[in-house]
Design a protein around this motif. Structure first.
Motif, short mmCIF file in Angstrom:
data_model
loop_
_atom_site.label_atom_id
_atom_site.label_comp_id
_atom_site.label_asym_id
_atom_site.label_seq_id
_atom_site.Cartn_x
_atom_site.Cartn_y
_atom_site.Cartn_z
N ARG A 36 0.83 -1.21 0.00
CA ARG A 36 0.00 0.00 0.00
C ARG A 36 0.86 1.26 0.00
O ARG A 36 0.55 2.24 -0.70
CB ARG A 36 -0.94 -0.01 1.21
CG ARG A 36 -2.03 1.05 1.16
CD ARG A 36 -3.18 0.62 2.02
NE ARG A 36 -4.21 1.63 2.13
CZ ARG A 36 -5.43 1.39 2.60
NH1 ARG A 36 -5.75 0.17 3.00
NH2 ARG A 36 -6.33 2.35 2.68
N ASN A 37 1.96 1.26 0.74
CA ASN A 37 2.87 2.40 0.72
C ASN A 37 3.45 2.62 -0.68
O ASN A 37 3.58 3.75 -1.15
CB ASN A 37 4.00 2.20 1.72
CG ASN A 37 3.63 2.62 3.13
OD1 ASN A 37 2.50 2.97 3.40
ND2 ASN A 37 4.60 2.57 4.03
N ILE A 38 3.80 1.51 -1.34
CA ILE A 38 4.35 1.61 -2.69
C ILE A 38 3.29 2.16 -3.64
O ILE A 38 3.57 3.05 -4.46
CB ILE A 38 4.88 0.25 -3.17
CG1 ILE A 38 6.10 -0.17 -2.34
CG2 ILE A 38 5.24 0.31 -4.65
CD1 ILE A 38 6.53 -1.61 -2.58
N ARG A 39 2.07 1.61 -3.56
CA ARG A 39 0.98 2.11 -4.41
C ARG A 39 0.77 3.60 -4.19
O ARG A 39 0.65 4.39 -5.14
CB ARG A 39 -0.30 1.34 -4.10
CG ARG A 39 -1.51 1.54 -5.07
CD ARG A 39 -2.27 2.84 -4.88
NE ARG A 39 -2.70 3.09 -3.52
CZ ARG A 39 -3.84 2.67 -2.98
NH1 ARG A 39 -4.69 1.94 -3.67
NH2 ARG A 39 -4.14 2.99 -1.71
N ASN A 40 0.73 4.01 -2.93
CA ASN A 40 0.51 5.43 -2.64
C ASN A 40 1.62 6.30 -3.19
O ASN A 40 1.37 7.38 -3.73
CB ASN A 40 0.38 5.62 -1.13
CG ASN A 40 -0.92 5.06 -0.57
OD1 ASN A 40 -1.82 4.70 -1.32
ND2 ASN A 40 -1.01 4.98 0.74
#
Length: 337
Positions: A184-188
């Motif tokens: 999720r951090n990477i997607r964000n």
């Protein structure tokens, strides 16, 4: 919240209706498109059909893809309120990551989602456009930024760097050390700052006026930038860095930067670049609003520093890095004789 439109209305109308379900032929959600996810949600518009499937499919249909006791729990819960996120579904007893993936598989088989939704990985529904952005980021991001994006997944960051290049988001998800928070951090990092990045691009186009200028960046190696730019360096002040990461000769201040400090620095750089009002007001407004959404209530480590490539020029730069999710921005103004 990320655009839902008629998708959320469909969920609300049909949720908790016992055996009723939306036929795939009348399901509009699989056809919805969005350029990229723009807020920190776990279901983008292209994947909203997963929620509609969970909220409307009959017991018998759900039972074809999930264990009966899980289906019982889902149907019982949706009778009181519709599911609004994957996290919401995961709060139901016996539902975990594997069940979410099975649910997504059922939604696909029943026509509730199409090719624009890649599926569910690490508790996150991923659209095709988001997947492409994630792969591109992971394949190109600098070492220092990736570790900042994944502050609690050092081994995961190391493993990603060692296995590049990737061709799919599934391969990234499958990498050892990458889990729900990490993906999720990477997607964000890959998707949430696009309006601000458009402002950065506009600043960099407009920001050179001969004997001076302005420059900004969103994805960069802050360590290399601070320690290798120019042979004439001065005024290096840092804050929030680990002692081993503080560049030689830096003054360390005892407090972090907040949103107001970051905003003021960025707005000053934008104003310097826009001295002749050549940047569209709508680009500035959208970019600064996006920045505000990303920095409000956050804390930042970073540095202020000056450097020059010769005695007849000078650069004043600032870097800010979110201490939790690694969102980073560089701002710089310069002059030359």
């Amino acid at each position: 919240m990320h655009r839902l439109g008629s998708a959320f209305l469909a969920v609300s109308l049909f949720a908790g209706c016992g055996g009723s379900e939306v036929p795939s032929s009348s399901e509009p959600i699989a056809q919805q498109q969005a350029p990229l996810t723009t807020t920190d949600v776990d279901v983008p518009p292209e994947c909203q059909g997963i929620l509609t499937f969970a909220n409307t499919a009959s017991f018998a249909t759900l039972d074809a893809y999930l264990p009966s006791d899980v289906v019982t729990n889902l149907v019982t819960r949706r009778a009181s309120s519709p599911f609004v996120s994957l996290a919401d579904i995961s709060s139901v007893r016996l539902v975990g990551e594997a069940r979410l993936e099975q649910l997504a598989g059922g939604a696909r088989a029943q026509g509730f989602i199409g090719s624009s939704c890649v599926g569910v990985m690490d508790g996150l529904a991923v659209s095709a456009d988001d997947a492409a952005a994630i792969v591109s980021l992971v394949n190109t991001i600098d070492d220092s930024e990736l570790h900042d994006v994944l502050p609690d997944a050092w081994n995961g960051a190391v493993n990603l760097l060692g296995a590049r290049p990737f061709t799919s988001v599934q391969a990234i998800s499958n990498t050892a050390g990458i889990g729900e928070v990490s993906l999720r951090n990477i997607r964000n990092s890959a998707t949430l700052s696009r309006p601000f990045e458009a402002l950065i691009n506009a600043v960099n186009v407009a920001g050179d006026w001969g004997h001076g200028g302005a420059f900004m960046d969103r994805h960069f190696d802050w360590w290399q930038y601070v320690t290798t730019n120019g042979s004439y360096n001065s005024g290096l002040e840092c804050f929030g860095l680990e002692p081993s990461s503080v560049p030689s000769g830096a003054t360390v201040r005892p407090y972090l930067a907040d949103a107001a400090e970051v905003r003021a620095e960025i707005l000053s750089t934008v104003s310097s670049a826009n001295w002749n009002n050549q940047i569209s007001s709508s680009v500035i407004s959208a970019g600064m609003a996006n920045l505000d959404a990303l920095i409000t209530g956050r804390s930042f480590k970073g540095c202020y520093f000056g450097y020059a490539n010769d005695p007849w020029s000078g650069h004043s730069a600032a870097i800010f890095v979110d201490t939790v999710n690694g969102f980073s921005v560089l701002s710089e103004t310069y002059w030359a004789e």
